[in-house]
Design a protein around this motif. Structure first.
Motif, PDB file in Angstrom:
ATOM      1  N   LYS A   1       0.797  -1.225   0.000  1.00  0.00           N
ATOM      2  CA  LYS A   1       0.000   0.000   0.000  1.00  0.00           C
ATOM      3  C   LYS A   1       0.828   1.274   0.000  1.00  0.00           C
ATOM      4  N   GLY A   2       2.154   1.154   0.153  1.00  0.00           N
ATOM      5  CA  GLY A   2       2.995   2.342   0.134  1.00  0.00           C
ATOM      6  C   GLY A   2       3.407   2.790   1.518  1.00  0.00           C
ATOM      7  N   LYS A   3       3.595   4.111   1.667  1.00  0.00           N
ATOM      8  CA  LYS A   3       4.078   4.686   2.924  1.00  0.00           C
ATOM      9  C   LYS A   3       3.166   4.290   4.083  1.00  0.00           C
ATOM     10  N   GLY A   4       3.802   3.826   5.167  1.00  0.00           N
ATOM     11  CA  GLY A   4       3.066   3.433   6.354  1.00  0.00           C
ATOM     12  C   GLY A   4       2.628   1.976   6.363  1.00  0.00           C
ATOM     13  N   ASP A   5       2.773   1.285   5.254  1.00  0.00           N
ATOM     14  CA  ASP A   5       2.396  -0.131   5.186  1.00  0.00           C
ATOM     15  C   ASP A   5       3.390  -0.969   5.995  1.00  0.00           C
ATOM     16  N   ILE A   6       2.895  -1.947   6.740  1.00  0.00           N
ATOM     17  CA  ILE A   6       3.759  -2.824   7.536  1.00  0.00           C
ATOM     18  C   ILE A   6       3.441  -4.270   7.184  1.00  0.00           C
ATOM     19  N   LYS A   7       4.471  -5.008   6.817  1.00  0.00           N
ATOM     20  CA  LYS A   7       4.343  -6.431   6.491  1.00  0.00           C
ATOM     21  C   LYS A   7       5.174  -7.239   7.475  1.00  0.00           C
ATOM     22  N   PHE A   8       4.631  -8.390   7.901  1.00  0.00           N
ATOM     23  CA  PHE A   8       5.356  -9.342   8.736  1.00  0.00           C
ATOM     24  C   PHE A   8       5.280 -10.693   8.038  1.00  0.00           C
ATOM     25  N   GLN A   9       6.417 -11.370   7.948  1.00  0.00           N
ATOM     26  CA  GLN A   9       6.465 -12.667   7.283  1.00  0.00           C
ATOM     27  C   GLN A   9       7.180 -13.668   8.183  1.00  0.00           C
ATOM     28  N   VAL A  10       6.746 -14.902   8.131  1.00  0.00           N
ATOM     29  CA  VAL A  10       7.415 -15.982   8.845  1.00  0.00           C
ATOM     30  C   VAL A  10       7.339 -17.224   7.965  1.00  0.00           C
ATOM     31  N   GLY A  11       8.463 -17.947   7.915  1.00  0.00           N
ATOM     32  CA  GLY A  11       8.471 -19.121   7.059  1.00  0.00           C
ATOM     33  C   GLY A  11       9.712 -19.971   7.216  1.00  0.00           C
ATOM     34  N   ALA A  12       9.841 -20.919   6.314  1.00  0.00           N
ATOM     35  CA  ALA A  12      10.969 -21.844   6.303  1.00  0.00           C
ATOM     36  C   ALA A  12      12.103 -21.283   5.461  1.00  0.00           C
ATOM     37  N   ASN A  13      13.326 -21.484   5.926  1.00  0.00           N
ATOM     38  CA  ASN A  13      14.523 -21.092   5.192  1.00  0.00           C
ATOM     39  C   ASN A  13      15.242 -22.379   4.790  1.00  0.00           C
ATOM     40  N   ILE A  14      15.556 -22.495   3.515  1.00  0.00           N
ATOM     41  CA  ILE A  14      16.183 -23.711   2.993  1.00  0.00           C
ATOM     42  C   ILE A  14      17.490 -23.332   2.316  1.00  0.00           C
ATOM     43  N   GLN A  15      18.577 -23.951   2.756  1.00  0.00           N
ATOM     44  CA  GLN A  15      19.886 -23.734   2.158  1.00  0.00           C
ATOM     45  C   GLN A  15      20.671 -25.031   2.190  1.00  0.00           C
ATOM     46  N   GLU A  16      21.793 -25.079   1.519  1.00  0.00           N
ATOM     47  CA  GLU A  16      22.573 -26.305   1.447  1.00  0.00           C
ATOM     48  C   GLU A  16      23.022 -26.727   2.846  1.00  0.00           C
ATOM     49  N   ASN A  17      22.749 -27.968   3.199  1.00  0.00           N
ATOM     50  CA  ASN A  17      23.135 -28.591   4.471  1.00  0.00           C
ATOM     51  C   ASN A  17      22.442 -28.019   5.699  1.00  0.00           C
TER      52      ASN A  17
ATOM     53  N   ASN B   1      23.944 -19.438   6.498  1.00  0.00           N
ATOM     54  CA  ASN B   1      23.411 -18.074   6.370  1.00  0.00           C
ATOM     55  C   ASN B   1      24.321 -17.187   5.525  1.00  0.00           C
ATOM     56  N   ASN B   2      25.160 -17.777   4.714  1.00  0.00           N
ATOM     57  CA  ASN B   2      26.115 -17.021   3.896  1.00  0.00           C
ATOM     58  C   ASN B   2      26.220 -17.655   2.510  1.00  0.00           C
ATOM     59  N   GLN B   3      25.080 -18.088   1.971  1.00  0.00           N
ATOM     60  CA  GLN B   3      25.026 -18.743   0.672  1.00  0.00           C
ATOM     61  C   GLN B   3      23.642 -18.522   0.079  1.00  0.00           C
ATOM     62  N   PHE B   4      23.460 -18.951  -1.148  1.00  0.00           N
ATOM     63  CA  PHE B   4      22.141 -18.870  -1.771  1.00  0.00           C
ATOM     64  C   PHE B   4      21.146 -19.638  -0.909  1.00  0.00           C
ATOM     65  N   ASN B   5      19.991 -19.036  -0.668  1.00  0.00           N
ATOM     66  CA  ASN B   5      18.945 -19.716   0.094  1.00  0.00           C
ATOM     67  C   ASN B   5      17.574 -19.286  -0.399  1.00  0.00           C
ATOM     68  N   VAL B   6      16.594 -20.097  -0.086  1.00  0.00           N
ATOM     69  CA  VAL B   6      15.215 -19.857  -0.477  1.00  0.00           C
ATOM     70  C   VAL B   6      14.339 -19.894   0.764  1.00  0.00           C
ATOM     71  N   SER B   7      13.385 -18.997   0.835  1.00  0.00           N
ATOM     72  CA  SER B   7      12.424 -18.972   1.942  1.00  0.00           C
ATOM     73  C   SER B   7      11.019 -19.019   1.379  1.00  0.00           C
ATOM     74  N   ILE B   8      10.125 -19.647   2.115  1.00  0.00           N
ATOM     75  CA  ILE B   8       8.716 -19.716   1.715  1.00  0.00           C
ATOM     76  C   ILE B   8       7.882 -19.718   2.993  1.00  0.00           C
ATOM     77  N   GLY B   9       6.754 -19.010   2.968  1.00  0.00           N
ATOM     78  CA  GLY B   9       5.947 -18.976   4.179  1.00  0.00           C
ATOM     79  C   GLY B   9       4.740 -18.081   4.075  1.00  0.00           C
ATOM     80  N   MET B  10       4.303 -17.565   5.234  1.00  0.00           N
ATOM     81  CA  MET B  10       3.101 -16.760   5.344  1.00  0.00           C
ATOM     82  C   MET B  10       3.447 -15.287   5.500  1.00  0.00           C
ATOM     83  N   SER B  11       2.603 -14.438   4.969  1.00  0.00           N
ATOM     84  CA  SER B  11       2.794 -12.991   5.049  1.00  0.00           C
ATOM     85  C   SER B  11       1.536 -12.354   5.643  1.00  0.00           C
ATOM     86  N   PHE B  12       1.753 -11.346   6.486  1.00  0.00           N
ATOM     87  CA  PHE B  12       0.640 -10.688   7.177  1.00  0.00           C
ATOM     88  C   PHE B  12       0.744  -9.175   7.039  1.00  0.00           C
ATOM     89  N   ASN B  13      -0.385  -8.509   6.833  1.00  0.00           N
ATOM     90  CA  ASN B  13      -0.478  -7.052   6.908  1.00  0.00           C
ATOM     91  C   ASN B  13      -0.736  -6.678   8.352  1.00  0.00           C
TER      92      ASN B  13
END
Length: 165
Positions: free
Chosen positions: A22-38, A152-164
């Motif tokens: 929504k622009g200025k003042g919008d707040i997003k919170f996300q939580v999810g899984a982080n996947i990286q090598e090993n 935490n110092n390599q290519f990684n992918v995250s997927i999860g839920m997002s909240f306004n």
């Protein structure tokens, strides 16, 4: 099965009012899984709208499942990472669906300076899903134990839920 169909129907009906950024003042919170090598873990982000297409925030990641090397087990400082981040929210610039936000960005963490690209899709005004891919641009040495430098110092992918908020 009836519960799943009912849930899908409710989410479909509530798609009408969803908006991704929504622009200025919008707040997003996300939580999810982080996947990286090993390693896999949990990640959480908070983003705060600065302008029509810009946001800043922070990210915290902790690796729950991290491989042990030889007889060495990763410690807390090997598993944890905190980052400050800046996003360019391009959903309205690209003139795509109001419920979808695509955002490339930069981040500065305890282990590197990096970049990320992500997308959020909101089913309702308050709930959606996200996916994000992050990569280091410049790494720096942060641990005495070289076995875990890539966590935490390599290519990684995250997927999860997002909240306004």
């Amino acid at each position: 099965m009836k519960k799943i169909i009912t849930l899908i129907a409710v989410l479909t009906v509530s798609l009408v009012n969803a908006q991704a950024f929504k622009g200025k003042g919008d707040i997003k919170f996300q939580v999810g899984a982080n996947i990286q090598e090993n390693a896999t873990g949990i990640t959480s982000t908070a983003d705060f709208g600065l302008g029509e297409n810009m946001s800043f925030g922070f990210q915290v990641t902790y690796l729950l499942s991290a491989n042990k090397y030889l007889d060495f087990k990763p410690e807390f400082q090997d598993r944890a990472d905190v980052r400050g981040r800046f996003n360019a929210n391009l959903g309205n610039v690209l003139n795509i669906d109001d419920k979808l936000d695509v955002y490339p960005g930069l981040d500065l963490g305890l282990r590197n300076f990096g970049g990320h690209v992500g997308a959020r899709y909101f089913f309702t005004d308050g709930f959606g899903v996200f996916t994000e891919a992050a990569f280091p641009i410049a790494k720096y040495d942060t641990t005495d134990n070289e076995l875990f430098d890539n966590y935490n110092n390599q290519f990684n992918v995250s997927i999860g839920m997002s909240f306004n908020l």
